[in-house]
Design an enzyme around this catalytic site. Sequence first.
Site, PDB file in Angstrom:
ATOM      1  N   LYS A 245      40.471   9.577   7.822  1.00 42.78           N
ATOM      2  CA  LYS A 245      39.997  10.746   7.077  1.00 42.78           C
ATOM      3  C   LYS A 245      38.655  11.297   7.587  1.00 42.78           C
ATOM      4  O   LYS A 245      38.622  11.878   8.666  1.00 42.78           O
ATOM      5  CB  LYS A 245      40.015  10.435   5.580  1.00 42.78           C
ATOM      6  CG  LYS A 245      41.460  10.083   5.166  1.00 42.78           C
ATOM      7  CD  LYS A 245      41.784  10.007   3.719  1.00 42.78           C
ATOM      8  CE  LYS A 245      43.310   9.875   3.575  1.00 42.78           C
ATOM      9  NZ  LYS A 245      43.786   8.756   2.833  1.00 42.78           N
TER      10      LYS A 245
ATOM     11  N   ASP B 269      39.730  -1.642   3.412  1.00 46.38           N
ATOM     12  CA  ASP B 269      40.311  -0.368   3.807  1.00 46.38           C
ATOM     13  C   ASP B 269      39.424   0.749   3.245  1.00 46.38           C
ATOM     14  O   ASP B 269      39.510   1.095   2.068  1.00 46.38           O
ATOM     15  CB  ASP B 269      41.746  -0.260   3.288  1.00 46.38           C
ATOM     16  CG  ASP B 269      42.426   1.014   3.759  1.00 46.38           C
ATOM     17  OD1 ASP B 269      41.728   1.898   4.305  1.00 46.38           O
ATOM     18  OD2 ASP B 269      43.653   1.126   3.586  1.00 46.38           O
TER      19      ASP B 269
ATOM     20  N   TYR C 126      46.793   1.232  -1.445  1.00 51.24           N
ATOM     21  CA  TYR C 126      47.554   2.010  -0.471  1.00 51.24           C
ATOM     22  C   TYR C 126      46.924   1.848   0.901  1.00 51.24           C
ATOM     23  O   TYR C 126      45.714   2.021   1.054  1.00 51.24           O
ATOM     24  CB  TYR C 126      47.595   3.493  -0.858  1.00 51.24           C
ATOM     25  CG  TYR C 126      48.429   4.316   0.101  1.00 51.24           C
ATOM     26  CD1 TYR C 126      49.809   4.134   0.186  1.00 51.24           C
ATOM     27  CD2 TYR C 126      47.836   5.262   0.931  1.00 51.24           C
ATOM     28  CE1 TYR C 126      50.581   4.878   1.077  1.00 51.24           C
ATOM     29  CE2 TYR C 126      48.607   6.018   1.823  1.00 51.24           C
ATOM     30  CZ  TYR C 126      49.977   5.820   1.884  1.00 51.24           C
ATOM     31  OH  TYR C 126      50.731   6.554   2.761  1.00 51.24           O
TER      32      TYR C 126
HETATM   33  C1  PLP Z   1      45.016   7.862   3.382  1.00 53.82           C
HETATM   34  C2  PLP Z   1      44.931   6.396   3.378  1.00 53.82           C
HETATM   35  C3  PLP Z   1      45.566   5.610   4.356  1.00 53.82           C
HETATM   36  C4  PLP Z   1      46.523   6.196   5.350  1.00 53.82           C
HETATM   37  O1  PLP Z   1      45.917   7.083   6.226  1.00 53.82           O
HETATM   38  P1  PLP Z   1      46.839   8.138   7.006  1.00 53.82           P
HETATM   39  O2  PLP Z   1      45.881   8.852   7.920  1.00 53.82           O
HETATM   40  O3  PLP Z   1      47.457   9.012   5.963  1.00 53.82           O
HETATM   41  O4  PLP Z   1      47.867   7.358   7.750  1.00 53.82           O
HETATM   42  C5  PLP Z   1      45.310   4.256   4.371  1.00 53.82           C
HETATM   43  N1  PLP Z   1      44.488   3.686   3.471  1.00 53.82           N
HETATM   44  C6  PLP Z   1      43.873   4.398   2.517  1.00 53.82           C
HETATM   45  C7  PLP Z   1      42.944   3.720   1.569  1.00 53.82           C
HETATM   46  C8  PLP Z   1      44.089   5.770   2.430  1.00 53.82           C
HETATM   47  O5  PLP Z   1      43.497   6.472   1.459  1.00 53.82           O
END
Ligand code: PLP
Length: 445
Positions: free
Chosen positions: A264, A235, A143
């Site tokens: 985050k 990521d 994701y």
């Molecule tokens: C939460 C998340 C995102 C997206 O971040 P947002 O601040 O919700 O746009 C992207 N990559 C990973 C691995 C995530 O856990």
Amino acid sequence: MNRETSRELYDRSLDVLVGGVNSTVRAAPQPYPTFVQSGDGGHVVDADGNRYVDWVMGLGPLLLGHDLPQPVESAIQRHASEGPMYGVPTELEVEHAEFVARHVPSVEMLRFVNSGTEATVSAVRLARGYTGRNKIVVMQGGYHGAQESTLVEGDADHRGPSSAGIPPEFAEHTIPVPFNDTEAVTEVFEAHGDDIAAVLVEPILANKGIVEPVEGYHETLRDLTHDHGALLVWDEVITGFRVGGLGCAQSEFGVTPDVTTFGKIVGGGFPVGAIGGRTDVMEAFTPTGDVFQAGTFSGHPVTMAAGLETLQYAAENDVYEHVNRLGDRLREGLAEVVAEQAPEYTVVGRDSMFKVVFTRGGSAQSGRCAAGCRQDPDCERFDACPTDASDVGDAAVDRWNRVFRPQLLDEGIMLSQNQFESQFVSYAHTEEDVDQTVEAYRDAL
Ligand SMILES: *Cc1c(COP(=O)(O)O)cnc(C)c1O
């Protein structure tokens, strides 16, 4: 448990917010989501005054829990009161970037943005601009936020957008492969190596039940990208400043990506994202390079203060020791319960992340993996544990959603909204919260 007010708020919200929510996953709990009134340490209080141990923790950002330590709170308040933002640079952005570059092995320079999604969008554009190539490789079940280039499903041969509103042509540039499958990604590089701008990968699949890498997988991705002139983009929006402490998952796994995306925790609970990496790559962004990147709110002073103070607090206190110790206690407790009552289920997670995946095969976890699956080939249930997204997708998802989560909520334990989202330990959680949670799993499983 009386949840009348949540029910009424959801009823109202359905008229004015699409599906009653502002982010899709929040609508998942049945029959309606719990509306939160306030946070309190490791707990939340809902709109009806019910108190829950909170393992959602903002879905990742709240390393310190809901009550911010005094230095963090006062920095946030000071910057909020000095005028919200300026549209010109501040010292805070420099200080925060210096902190991240000092602690994260692969990062020399950064660009702050406003969400994890924005970070991955910019990272993909950066990789394409830097390499002059179009294709990116992503993991099935990975994701990277709500962005066009990664909302793709299928495999290398048959792929298409996973959402309406995305032109099928976009999916031609994004190649999904199964996580942990060395052969599949090697074949993709053999076929398309000269066209691949980047591999975009979470160090741990953290949005699909938590899946650990098998030994050598990340090293393979590092070698393939290096050999074919593609970038390796990690990521770390979830794992950053959570797994492996201040050095992030890359310090834990000993693999150095070219580019890392953050989000985050790096904003201390305020909207944030960041792209970091080697100077020669990062300088492809405008104004030094020609990959356009901009944002009115980027480097927002309140966010920068919250993020920097949070990480500084973590550097100076026993934050990681505390959350990782409780994470171990939780996973070990859950592994015991699962062994007794649902031996086919798998306890996953590391450091301060945890989940029980309702897998359908195999005997109890044993040995090293009892505190969270580590893809140990010597573990007797190795073949039954999830190694890619499809294994998690095959879990007893409805049981988790419709039977298990509601029962835990009734017992005062709030878990993330579905079988796939990770759960998080914060600095504010206590041993009592952990033990109460393990007992609630014992009652419910
Ligand atoms: C939460 C998340 C995102 C997206 O971040 P947002 O601040 O919700 O746009 C992207 N990559 C990973 C691995 C995530 O856990």
